[in-house]
Design an enzyme around this catalytic site. Structure first.
Site, mmCIF file in Angstrom:
data_model
loop_
_atom_site.group_PDB
_atom_site.id
_atom_site.type_symbol
_atom_site.label_atom_id
_atom_site.label_comp_id
_atom_site.label_asym_id
_atom_site.label_seq_id
_atom_site.Cartn_x
_atom_site.Cartn_y
_atom_site.Cartn_z
ATOM 1 N N THR A 20 156.288 14.149 22.294
ATOM 2 C CA THR A 20 155.491 13.721 21.132
ATOM 3 C C THR A 20 156.208 13.983 19.811
ATOM 4 O O THR A 20 156.093 13.192 18.871
ATOM 5 C CB THR A 20 154.124 14.450 21.165
ATOM 6 O OG1 THR A 20 153.398 13.955 22.286
ATOM 7 C CG2 THR A 20 153.313 14.207 19.913
ATOM 8 N N THR A 97 155.432 18.443 25.226
ATOM 9 C CA THR A 97 154.699 19.682 25.495
ATOM 10 C C THR A 97 154.098 19.711 26.902
ATOM 11 O O THR A 97 153.759 20.774 27.403
ATOM 12 C CB THR A 97 153.553 19.874 24.478
ATOM 13 O OG1 THR A 97 152.643 18.786 24.604
ATOM 14 C CG2 THR A 97 154.089 19.968 23.067
ATOM 15 N N ASP A 98 153.990 18.540 27.534
ATOM 16 C CA ASP A 98 153.331 18.502 28.850
ATOM 17 C C ASP A 98 154.015 19.413 29.867
ATOM 18 O O ASP A 98 153.354 19.984 30.737
ATOM 19 C CB ASP A 98 153.321 17.067 29.401
ATOM 20 C CG ASP A 98 152.318 16.180 28.662
ATOM 21 O OD1 ASP A 98 151.541 16.701 27.854
ATOM 22 O OD2 ASP A 98 152.335 14.960 28.908
HETATM 23 N N1 ASP Z 1 152.863 13.428 26.378
HETATM 24 C C1 ASP Z 1 153.665 14.231 25.518
HETATM 25 C C2 ASP Z 1 154.905 14.685 26.271
HETATM 26 O O1 ASP Z 1 154.890 15.711 26.924
HETATM 27 C C3 ASP Z 1 152.904 15.359 25.023
HETATM 28 C C4 ASP Z 1 153.609 16.120 23.953
HETATM 29 O O2 ASP Z 1 154.805 16.101 23.781
HETATM 30 O O3 ASP Z 1 152.866 16.826 23.241
HETATM 31 O O4 ASP Z 1 155.901 14.009 26.174
#
Ligand code: ASP
Length: 335
Positions: A20, A97-98
């Site tokens: 993200t 973050t995932d």
């Molecule tokens: N969907 C995103 C990812 O992990 C979530 C994020 O980065 O906060 O790429």
């Protein structure tokens, strides 16, 4: 000191993996974002970085966190180990973050340098009001070049908190304060922009590389009245298993015979699905499915490691060719 009388800025390598923090929409007005920004784009959004470090940038991957593979992270660990040996003062990794809690922990198992490695990301993409990526990146760089952060292993910088890879978890799907260390707390905070550590952790020896052996490890979670269908499905296909058990380490009684038979063949690690705290060793002895019963059937204690981290430790050990005895020993010292 250089000719200006100022100390030269430390060097830091920023590696972008996507997520993200690097996401934007493909065209103006289009809903939905994808990883598009480079490390240079991320750094350009934070002018303060120019006063903190001389930055080298590398677009290591450009994917959502969910697309990262274990092999991406082992390749990253190899690169960090080489760079740390050649004098880089600190490393920053930006990613989705995932999977951040998992990549940080796997890196922590494999990284052998003293220079800080700080992982960060964002919960709000670059086009949202109050995007948190720039502040997180600044905090991560400031931590990565801090002398206090040396030899602490891999850290996560998020929302002005610093977390040890060993303890950090993503505990909220959207909050900008999504990262916490349940049961342990943050190892430090950014105070007026500078890292301040509250305590340090004993660092374990790196596991070593390369991870040459193929191995598959899955997590199976105990749920109320589960028949163990997933357990049956896993049995044929895995080299190791992690059980995310109820509470202090309990499973439905219908599971125990299958677990006992399987534990004679492959390592099975018992962890708690609760997200904090350790599995017990001998508090409950109510028969089939108590922790006392499961350990008597050959399961290995995952201690305080939550299931996803226990899976990575077991996977790394198997991929390094460890046998049951050394797997047991590794869990005793690292969990
Ligand atoms: N969907 C995103 C990812 O992990 C979530 C994020 O980065 O906060 O790429």
């Amino acid at each position: 000191m250089d000719s200006t009388g100022l100390a030269p800025l430390p060097s830091s390598l920023v590696l972008s993996l996507g997520g993200t923090i690097a996401m934007a929409s493909q065209a103006e007005g289009q809903a939905g974002v994808t990883p598009r920004l480079t490390a240079a784009d991320l750094v350009a959004a934070v002018p303060e970085l120019a006063q903190e470090a001389v930055l080298e940038l590398l677009d290591f991957r450009q994917v959502p966190g969910a697309w990262l593979e274990v092999d991406d992270i082992t390749a990253l660990a190899e690169l960090l180990n080489t760079q740390a040996a050649s004098g880089t003062a600190g490393f920053v990794i930006t990613q989705g973050t995932d999977t951040l809690e998992e990549t940080a922990y796997l890196l922590d198992l494999l990284y052998d340098g003293a220079a800080p490695v700080v992982v960060t990301g964002a919960m709000r993409n670059s086009q949202m009001a109050g995007a948190d990526g720039p502040a997180n990146l600044l905090a991560a760089v400031r931590t990565a070049v801090s002398a206090q952060a040396r030899d602490l292993g891999v850290l996560v910088a998020f929302a002005d908190e610093l977390h040890a890879a060993r303890h950090v978890q993503k505990v909220h799907s959207t909050s900008t304060a999504a990262f916490q260390s349940p049961g342990a707390g943050p190892i430090g905070h950014l105070v007026e922009g500078r890292p301040r550590f509250h305590f340090t952790l004993r660092r374990h020896a790196p596991l070593g590389l390369p991870m040459a052996h193929p191995a598959a490890v899955e997590v199976v979670e105990a749920t109320l009245g589960s028949s163990g269908l997933l357990l049956d499905a896993a049995i044929e296909h895995v080299d190791g298993l992690v059980i995310a058990a109820f509470g202090g380490g309990h499973v439905p009684r219908t599971w125990v015979e299958r677990l006992g038979k399987l534990a004679a063949r492959i390592p099975i690690v018992l962890t708690s699905r609760t997200g904090a705290g350790s599995v017990l060793t001998h508090t409950y002895d109510f028969g089939p499915g108590s922790e006392t019963d499961l350990f008597s059937r050959g399961l290995i204690s995952g201690g305080g490691l939550e299931p996803r981290k226990a899976r990575l430790l077991l996977l790394a050990l198997l991929r390094l060719g460890a046998d049951q005895t050394s797997i047991r020993e590794a869990f005793e010292t690292r969990s």
